[in-house]
Design a protein around this motif. Structure first.
Motif, PDB file in Angstrom:
ATOM      1  N   ASN A   1       0.836  -1.200   0.000  1.00  0.00           N
ATOM      2  CA  ASN A   1       0.000   0.000   0.000  1.00  0.00           C
ATOM      3  C   ASN A   1       0.869   1.247   0.000  1.00  0.00           C
ATOM      4  O   ASN A   1       1.856   1.324   0.725  1.00  0.00           O
ATOM      5  CB  ASN A   1      -0.925   0.015   1.219  1.00  0.00           C
ATOM      6  N   HIS A   2       0.469   2.220  -0.800  1.00  0.00           N
ATOM      7  CA  HIS A   2       1.106   3.535  -0.859  1.00  0.00           C
ATOM      8  C   HIS A   2       0.013   4.540  -0.535  1.00  0.00           C
ATOM      9  O   HIS A   2      -0.921   4.725  -1.308  1.00  0.00           O
ATOM     10  CB  HIS A   2       1.695   3.789  -2.246  1.00  0.00           C
ATOM     11  N   CYS A   3       0.126   5.174   0.641  1.00  0.00           N
ATOM     12  CA  CYS A   3      -0.929   6.041   1.156  1.00  0.00           C
ATOM     13  C   CYS A   3      -0.368   7.421   1.462  1.00  0.00           C
ATOM     14  O   CYS A   3       0.780   7.550   1.882  1.00  0.00           O
ATOM     15  CB  CYS A   3      -1.514   5.457   2.440  1.00  0.00           C
ATOM     16  N   PRO A   4      -1.185   8.466   1.290  1.00  0.00           N
ATOM     17  CA  PRO A   4      -0.732   9.816   1.640  1.00  0.00           C
ATOM     18  C   PRO A   4      -0.754  10.024   3.158  1.00  0.00           C
ATOM     19  O   PRO A   4      -1.432   9.295   3.884  1.00  0.00           O
ATOM     20  CB  PRO A   4      -1.773  10.708   0.956  1.00  0.00           C
ATOM     21  N   THR A   5      -0.040  11.031   3.605  1.00  0.00           N
ATOM     22  CA  THR A   5      -0.046  11.365   5.026  1.00  0.00           C
ATOM     23  C   THR A   5      -1.215  12.279   5.380  1.00  0.00           C
ATOM     24  O   THR A   5      -1.526  12.455   6.548  1.00  0.00           O
ATOM     25  CB  THR A   5       1.269  12.055   5.449  1.00  0.00           C
ATOM     26  N   ARG A   6      -1.840  12.891   4.354  1.00  0.00           N
ATOM     27  CA  ARG A   6      -2.994  13.774   4.560  1.00  0.00           C
ATOM     28  C   ARG A   6      -4.105  13.401   3.586  1.00  0.00           C
ATOM     29  O   ARG A   6      -3.833  12.936   2.484  1.00  0.00           O
ATOM     30  CB  ARG A   6      -2.613  15.234   4.310  1.00  0.00           C
ATOM     31  N   ALA A   7      -5.334  13.665   3.993  1.00  0.00           N
ATOM     32  CA  ALA A   7      -6.477  13.412   3.107  1.00  0.00           C
ATOM     33  C   ALA A   7      -6.360  14.293   1.868  1.00  0.00           C
ATOM     34  O   ALA A   7      -5.904  15.437   1.945  1.00  0.00           O
ATOM     35  CB  ALA A   7      -7.786  13.700   3.833  1.00  0.00           C
ATOM     36  N   GLY A   8      -6.745  13.748   0.737  1.00  0.00           N
ATOM     37  CA  GLY A   8      -6.696  14.504  -0.507  1.00  0.00           C
ATOM     38  C   GLY A   8      -7.746  14.033  -1.482  1.00  0.00           C
ATOM     39  O   GLY A   8      -8.480  13.074  -1.225  1.00  0.00           O
ATOM     40  N   ARG A   9      -7.802  14.712  -2.626  1.00  0.00           N
ATOM     41  CA  ARG A   9      -8.793  14.405  -3.651  1.00  0.00           C
ATOM     42  C   ARG A   9      -8.149  13.921  -4.951  1.00  0.00           C
ATOM     43  O   ARG A   9      -8.810  13.367  -5.813  1.00  0.00           O
ATOM     44  CB  ARG A   9      -9.637  15.645  -3.927  1.00  0.00           C
ATOM     45  N   TYR A  10      -6.837  14.130  -5.105  1.00  0.00           N
ATOM     46  CA  TYR A  10      -6.157  13.807  -6.359  1.00  0.00           C
ATOM     47  C   TYR A  10      -4.881  13.000  -6.113  1.00  0.00           C
ATOM     48  O   TYR A  10      -4.226  13.148  -5.083  1.00  0.00           O
ATOM     49  CB  TYR A  10      -5.736  15.084  -7.097  1.00  0.00           C
ATOM     50  N   ALA A  11      -4.533  12.196  -7.127  1.00  0.00           N
ATOM     51  CA  ALA A  11      -3.236  11.521  -7.157  1.00  0.00           C
ATOM     52  C   ALA A  11      -2.788  11.486  -8.619  1.00  0.00           C
ATOM     53  O   ALA A  11      -3.616  11.317  -9.524  1.00  0.00           O
ATOM     54  CB  ALA A  11      -3.326  10.114  -6.589  1.00  0.00           C
ATOM     55  N   LEU A  12      -1.504  11.666  -8.844  1.00  0.00           N
ATOM     56  CA  LEU A  12      -0.949  11.660 -10.198  1.00  0.00           C
ATOM     57  C   LEU A  12       0.165  10.633 -10.266  1.00  0.00           C
ATOM     58  O   LEU A  12       1.142  10.723  -9.522  1.00  0.00           O
ATOM     59  CB  LEU A  12      -0.411  13.040 -10.560  1.00  0.00           C
ATOM     60  N   GLU A  13      -0.002   9.635 -11.148  1.00  0.00           N
ATOM     61  CA  GLU A  13       1.033   8.632 -11.382  1.00  0.00           C
ATOM     62  C   GLU A  13       1.802   8.987 -12.645  1.00  0.00           C
ATOM     63  O   GLU A  13       1.213   9.294 -13.682  1.00  0.00           O
ATOM     64  CB  GLU A  13       0.413   7.245 -11.556  1.00  0.00           C
ATOM     65  N   MET A  14       3.126   8.930 -12.521  1.00  0.00           N
ATOM     66  CA  MET A  14       4.037   9.206 -13.629  1.00  0.00           C
ATOM     67  C   MET A  14       5.099   8.102 -13.642  1.00  0.00           C
ATOM     68  O   MET A  14       5.225   7.335 -12.688  1.00  0.00           O
ATOM     69  CB  MET A  14       4.725  10.563 -13.439  1.00  0.00           C
ATOM     70  N   GLU A  15       5.896   8.076 -14.713  1.00  0.00           N
ATOM     71  CA  GLU A  15       7.001   7.123 -14.792  1.00  0.00           C
ATOM     72  C   GLU A  15       7.885   7.283 -13.553  1.00  0.00           C
ATOM     73  O   GLU A  15       8.110   8.402 -13.089  1.00  0.00           O
ATOM     74  CB  GLU A  15       7.802   7.410 -16.065  1.00  0.00           C
ATOM     75  N   GLN A  16       8.372   6.165 -13.024  1.00  0.00           N
ATOM     76  CA  GLN A  16       9.162   6.222 -11.797  1.00  0.00           C
ATOM     77  C   GLN A  16      10.346   7.176 -11.949  1.00  0.00           C
ATOM     78  O   GLN A  16      11.061   7.140 -12.944  1.00  0.00           O
ATOM     79  CB  GLN A  16       9.666   4.842 -11.400  1.00  0.00           C
ATOM     80  N   GLY A  17      10.498   8.048 -10.968  1.00  0.00           N
ATOM     81  CA  GLY A  17      11.583   9.013 -10.948  1.00  0.00           C
ATOM     82  C   GLY A  17      11.259  10.334 -11.613  1.00  0.00           C
ATOM     83  O   GLY A  17      12.061  11.270 -11.557  1.00  0.00           O
ATOM     84  N   TRP A  18      10.088  10.456 -12.254  1.00  0.00           N
ATOM     85  CA  TRP A  18       9.746  11.671 -12.993  1.00  0.00           C
ATOM     86  C   TRP A  18       9.751  12.897 -12.086  1.00  0.00           C
ATOM     87  O   TRP A  18      10.315  13.925 -12.436  1.00  0.00           O
ATOM     88  CB  TRP A  18       8.380  11.528 -13.675  1.00  0.00           C
ATOM     89  N   PHE A  19       9.140  12.817 -10.919  1.00  0.00           N
ATOM     90  CA  PHE A  19       9.057  13.974 -10.028  1.00  0.00           C
ATOM     91  C   PHE A  19      10.453  14.407  -9.573  1.00  0.00           C
ATOM     92  O   PHE A  19      10.789  15.592  -9.608  1.00  0.00           O
ATOM     93  CB  PHE A  19       8.146  13.673  -8.833  1.00  0.00           C
ATOM     94  N   THR A  20      11.274  13.454  -9.170  1.00  0.00           N
ATOM     95  CA  THR A  20      12.642  13.764  -8.736  1.00  0.00           C
ATOM     96  C   THR A  20      13.444  14.379  -9.877  1.00  0.00           C
ATOM     97  O   THR A  20      14.118  15.394  -9.697  1.00  0.00           O
ATOM     98  CB  THR A  20      13.335  12.488  -8.222  1.00  0.00           C
ATOM     99  N   LYS A  21      13.361  13.774 -11.051  1.00  0.00           N
ATOM    100  CA  LYS A  21      14.107  14.255 -12.226  1.00  0.00           C
ATOM    101  C   LYS A  21      13.760  15.709 -12.557  1.00  0.00           C
ATOM    102  O   LYS A  21      14.615  16.463 -13.015  1.00  0.00           O
ATOM    103  CB  LYS A  21      13.799  13.352 -13.422  1.00  0.00           C
ATOM    104  N   HIS A  22      12.521  16.106 -12.313  1.00  0.00           N
ATOM    105  CA  HIS A  22      12.071  17.454 -12.656  1.00  0.00           C
ATOM    106  C   HIS A  22      12.049  18.402 -11.455  1.00  0.00           C
ATOM    107  O   HIS A  22      11.533  19.519 -11.556  1.00  0.00           O
ATOM    108  CB  HIS A  22      10.705  17.393 -13.333  1.00  0.00           C
ATOM    109  N   GLY A  23      12.607  17.959 -10.328  1.00  0.00           N
ATOM    110  CA  GLY A  23      12.699  18.823  -9.150  1.00  0.00           C
ATOM    111  C   GLY A  23      11.362  19.100  -8.490  1.00  0.00           C
ATOM    112  O   GLY A  23      11.203  20.105  -7.798  1.00  0.00           O
ATOM    113  N   ILE A  24      10.398  18.212  -8.686  1.00  0.00           N
ATOM    114  CA  ILE A  24       9.068  18.384  -8.105  1.00  0.00           C
ATOM    115  C   ILE A  24       9.070  17.743  -6.717  1.00  0.00           C
ATOM    116  O   ILE A  24       9.513  16.614  -6.549  1.00  0.00           O
ATOM    117  CB  ILE A  24       7.981  17.717  -8.987  1.00  0.00           C
ATOM    118  N   ARG A  25       8.552  18.484  -5.725  1.00  0.00           N
ATOM    119  CA  ARG A  25       8.570  17.985  -4.356  1.00  0.00           C
ATOM    120  C   ARG A  25       7.298  18.423  -3.617  1.00  0.00           C
ATOM    121  O   ARG A  25       6.579  19.305  -4.091  1.00  0.00           O
ATOM    122  CB  ARG A  25       9.810  18.471  -3.626  1.00  0.00           C
TER     123      ARG A  25
END
Length: 141
Positions: free
Chosen positions: A105-129
């Motif tokens: 299971n992969h769960c957020p630490t806070r309640a939310g309404r959205y999730a975005l799946e991208m190729e593994q490493g995409w967020f890190t590669k683009h400096g998204i945090r």
């Protein structure tokens, strides 16, 4: 003439193919994202299962009717993915890396309404945090 049988997905529904989901263009920082949208139970259940690849800067946006701690797993998902969990305004609360074909299971630490799946490493590669905002979500973002 015989019809070709389409593979069945979750709950014996035909599997949607790339291009059969609605799409939206999102942005975060200077990055543009082409996202397929999974906004109903059937589409969210299938997600990116059975895919062998993703186009560059492409992913899947999961939209939920209610704010909650929506968890994800990678059963029948053939490619490793990264996931960003977001609140109503698109602000990223968490980013997680998910190995292909696992049931962790992969769960957020806070309640939310959205999730975005991208190729593994995409967020890190683009400096998204966490703390950054993804724009283009419903509600005028």
């Amino acid at each position: 003439m015989a019809a070709l049988a389409q593979p069945l997905g979750p709950a014996d529904r035909p599997i949607k193919q790339p291009g059969e989901f609605p799409t939206v263009q999102l942005s975060v920082g200077l990055n543009l994202i082409h996202a397929e949208v999974a906004a109903n139970d059937a589409d969210r259940e299938q997600g990116l299962m059975y895919r062998k690849s993703l186009a560059p800067n492409s992913g899947m946006l999961f939209v939920f009717d209610e704010r909650a701690g929506h968890c994800f797993w990678m059963k029948n998902t053939l490619i490793p993915l990264s996931i960003a969990f977001m609140g109503d305004d698109g602000t990223i609360s968490d980013i997680d890396e998910m190995a292909a074909e696992t049931e962790n299971n992969h769960c957020p630490t806070r309640a939310g309404r959205y999730a975005l799946e991208m190729e593994q490493g995409w967020f890190t590669k683009h400096g998204i945090r966490p703390g950054m905002q993804i724009k283009g979500l419903s509600g005028g973002q």
